[in-house]
Design an enzyme around this catalytic site. Structure first.
Site, mmCIF file in Angstrom:
data_model
loop_
_atom_site.group_PDB
_atom_site.id
_atom_site.type_symbol
_atom_site.label_atom_id
_atom_site.label_comp_id
_atom_site.label_asym_id
_atom_site.label_seq_id
_atom_site.Cartn_x
_atom_site.Cartn_y
_atom_site.Cartn_z
ATOM 1 N N SER A 1 0.831 -1.210 0.000
ATOM 2 C CA SER A 1 0.000 0.000 0.000
ATOM 3 C C SER A 1 0.863 1.256 0.000
ATOM 4 O O SER A 1 1.729 1.388 -0.854
ATOM 5 C CB SER A 1 -0.942 -0.077 1.202
ATOM 6 O OG SER A 1 -2.095 0.651 0.940
ATOM 7 N N HIS B 1 -7.659 -5.573 -0.340
ATOM 8 C CA HIS B 1 -6.414 -4.843 -0.067
ATOM 9 C C HIS B 1 -5.744 -5.440 1.176
ATOM 10 O O HIS B 1 -6.252 -5.296 2.292
ATOM 11 C CB HIS B 1 -6.833 -3.393 0.188
ATOM 12 C CG HIS B 1 -5.702 -2.445 0.329
ATOM 13 N ND1 HIS B 1 -4.911 -2.071 -0.726
ATOM 14 C CD2 HIS B 1 -5.233 -1.768 1.415
ATOM 15 C CE1 HIS B 1 -4.015 -1.188 -0.314
ATOM 16 N NE2 HIS B 1 -4.183 -0.999 0.981
ATOM 17 N N TRP C 1 -9.888 0.655 -5.378
ATOM 18 C CA TRP C 1 -9.336 1.981 -5.055
ATOM 19 C C TRP C 1 -7.901 2.115 -5.601
ATOM 20 O O TRP C 1 -7.466 3.179 -5.999
ATOM 21 C CB TRP C 1 -9.365 2.131 -3.534
ATOM 22 C CG TRP C 1 -8.945 3.445 -2.959
ATOM 23 C CD1 TRP C 1 -7.974 3.632 -2.013
ATOM 24 C CD2 TRP C 1 -9.497 4.746 -3.207
ATOM 25 N NE1 TRP C 1 -7.879 4.957 -1.672
ATOM 26 C CE2 TRP C 1 -8.805 5.673 -2.394
ATOM 27 C CE3 TRP C 1 -10.506 5.231 -4.058
ATOM 28 C CZ2 TRP C 1 -9.079 7.036 -2.396
ATOM 29 C CZ3 TRP C 1 -10.783 6.590 -4.058
ATOM 30 C CH2 TRP C 1 -10.073 7.477 -3.236
ATOM 31 N N LYS D 1 4.228 1.924 -2.388
ATOM 32 C CA LYS D 1 4.719 3.105 -3.121
ATOM 33 C C LYS D 1 6.165 3.351 -2.678
ATOM 34 O O LYS D 1 7.059 3.636 -3.479
ATOM 35 C CB LYS D 1 3.872 4.343 -2.793
ATOM 36 C CG LYS D 1 2.345 4.153 -2.859
ATOM 37 C CD LYS D 1 1.589 5.448 -2.530
ATOM 38 C CE LYS D 1 0.187 5.281 -1.962
ATOM 39 N NZ LYS D 1 -0.838 4.649 -2.712
HETATM 40 C C1 GCU Z 1 -5.291 4.983 1.670
HETATM 41 C C2 GCU Z 1 -4.679 5.722 0.497
HETATM 42 C C3 GCU Z 1 -3.881 4.786 -0.404
HETATM 43 C C4 GCU Z 1 -2.910 3.961 0.411
HETATM 44 C C5 GCU Z 1 -3.626 3.260 1.517
HETATM 45 C C6 GCU Z 1 -2.719 2.510 2.504
HETATM 46 O O1 GCU Z 1 -6.319 4.162 1.210
HETATM 47 O O2 GCU Z 1 -5.711 6.371 -0.190
HETATM 48 O O3 GCU Z 1 -3.176 5.536 -1.368
HETATM 49 O O4 GCU Z 1 -2.220 3.044 -0.421
HETATM 50 O O5 GCU Z 1 -4.321 4.219 2.320
HETATM 51 O O6 GCU Z 1 -1.555 2.815 2.614
HETATM 52 O O7 GCU Z 1 -3.251 1.651 3.206
#
Ligand code: GCU
Length: 428
Positions: A269, A409, A360, A273
């Site tokens: 998540s 997720h 998402w 990144k």
């Molecule tokens: C939020 C955010 C995402 C991210 C996620 C996470 O949903 O919008 O961009 O990847 O958190 O880190 O769990």
């Protein structure tokens, strides 16, 4: 702006969004989840230099185009990070040759960064397979809730840095009740059994995940000392966490149980990144794994599917450099898109993982980004092996790896099964 009633739904939602309390991804309303509505877009040409030169071979990529793409990501997306600092010390504070029911050697290392009141202590947990004779390859991972949450091992040190409230946490302080609470995400036994080292660091030790004006964590240890003097290209939190992973790798280079030339960096998540940016900005990482990284990670921004640039910059203003805000609702004006981030890992193996329920994060956009990076791999004689998104639970393991698995997720045993097979192919 009129203040909202503290108990109204929109106010609570805004609180969750703006403080980054939620790590779990829902599917917020008002965003695009219908593939047929994705508007046409044109990706920046990966193989065309800023001066118009066509990149026709690996040398031009490495010597000319790669450095300019890297600089564009620094200046427009994640911000510029400092070099390896002089004030950097490693201290093994705890170890045992008899961890995880005797199958692993555990080391806990404090990485000391900076001097003075704001100096940081970053805790790295390392398990090495005990049976190994030679230095082993390994996975360096970054976690959300503290090293003690990745495994029930009672000897794992509990962080003292900021931690997100919720899930049994109050006052932003970790506690022993969290031991092992995230173990489903970390296949520590499977990793050790396959002969790899497992290392993990808690991201909050490096930089707290809320918008503090860059007053805490890693940023105040480097110029500009005064956050008001920050430039739009200065590093933000994702770059800070990625930079912290490089400092963990600095330690691993000194650990003779592990072969630091064969370390995979992995995150989920927002930390997926981070893993992609760590792999792009530090070529010592031998393999790069992005788990459900979505917007600002593997997913193509120009698709505007699920989370958008504007939404991420609004919810998490501290993740990207200030320049990235120029592209709110103007994705097409950004000189890069995320396929170029993946290409920065080339020719090293890279793995992009999606989950079908994680809309998402735009699973298809994550795949298309991996596919969009392939031309650079081809310059080095490597192929992806997929030309369209493979069906659910049917992984593709070329030099680029990809799967979209059943479920939401998360990081699961299935994901780790793929990463281990992929690593067997490339790191052994
Ligand atoms: C939020 C955010 C995402 C991210 C996620 C996470 O949903 O919008 O961009 O990847 O958190 O880190 O769990």
């Amino acid at each position: 702006m009129k203040p909202c009633h503290p108990l109204s739904f929109s106010c609570l939602l805004a609180l969750v969004v703006f403080t980054g309390l939620s790590e779990v991804t829902a599917q917020p309303k008002g965003y695009l989840y219908d593939e047929s509505k994705v508007a046409p877009y044109e990706l920046p040409d990966l193989l065309k230099c800023l001066d118009g030169t066509k990149v026709a071979n690996a040398e031009t990529w490495t010597g000319k185009r790669r450095p300019e793409v890297l600089r564009l990501f620094e200046d427009e997306v994640y911000g510029r990070s400092p070099a390896k600092p002089k004030a950097l010390r490693f201290e093994v504070v705890e170890e045992s040759p008899d961890a995880l029911s005797g199958k692993a050697h555990r080391r806990q290392v404090v990485i000391r960064l900076g001097k003075g009141k704001k100096a940081l202590s970053v805790n790295l947990l390392v398990y090495l397979p005990r049976k190994a004779k030679a230095p082993v390859p390994g996975f360096l991972t970054i976690n959300f809730m503290g090293n003690h949450t990745v495994n029930p091992d009672p000897a794992i040190l509990i962080p003292t840095s900021w931690i997100r409230n919720g899930n049994g946490i109050k006052d932003n302080k970790a506690n022993a009740a969290g031991r092992g609470s995230r173990s489903s995400r970390w296949a520590v036994d499977a990793i050790i059994d396959r002969g790899y080292a497992f290392a993990t660091v808690y991201y909050g030790d490096i930089d707290p995940d809320f918008h503090d004006g860059y007053e805490n964590g890693i940023h105040p240890l480097f110029p500009p000392a005064d956050p008001k003097k920050r430039k739009p290209t200065d590093w933000a939190s994702i770059a800070g966490w990625a930079w912290g992973l490089s400092r963990c790798l600095d330690y691993l280079e000194t650990d003779d149980g592990l072969d630091a030339k064969r370390v995979a960096v992995m995150g989920h998540s927002r930390l997926g990144k981070t893993a992609l940016w760590a792999g792009a900005s530090d070529e010592r990482f031998a393999l790069v794994i992005s788990n459900n990284s979505g917007c600002g990670g593997a997913a193509l921004s120009r698709r505007r599917f699920g989370e958008t640039v504007k939404r991420i910059n609004t919810s998490f203003p501290h993740w990207f450099c200030d320049n990235y805000k120029k592209y709110n609702d103007k994705e097409d004006e950004c000189p890069v898109d995320q396929h170029m981030l993946i290409a920065l890992s080339a020719p090293r193996p890279v793995y992009v993982a999606s989950a079908v329920g994680d809309r998402w994060a735009d699973p298809k956009g994550e795949f298309l980004s991996a596919l969009g990076a392939e031309p650079v791999y081809k310059l080095f004689g490597y192929a992806f092996g997929a030309s369209s998104q493979p069906p659910v639970d049917q992984p593709v393991h070329g030099r680029i790896g990809y799967h979209v698995r059943t479920g939401k997720h998360d990081v699961t045993a299935y994901d780790w099964g793929q990463y281990l097979d992929f690593a067997d192919k490339h790191l052994k």
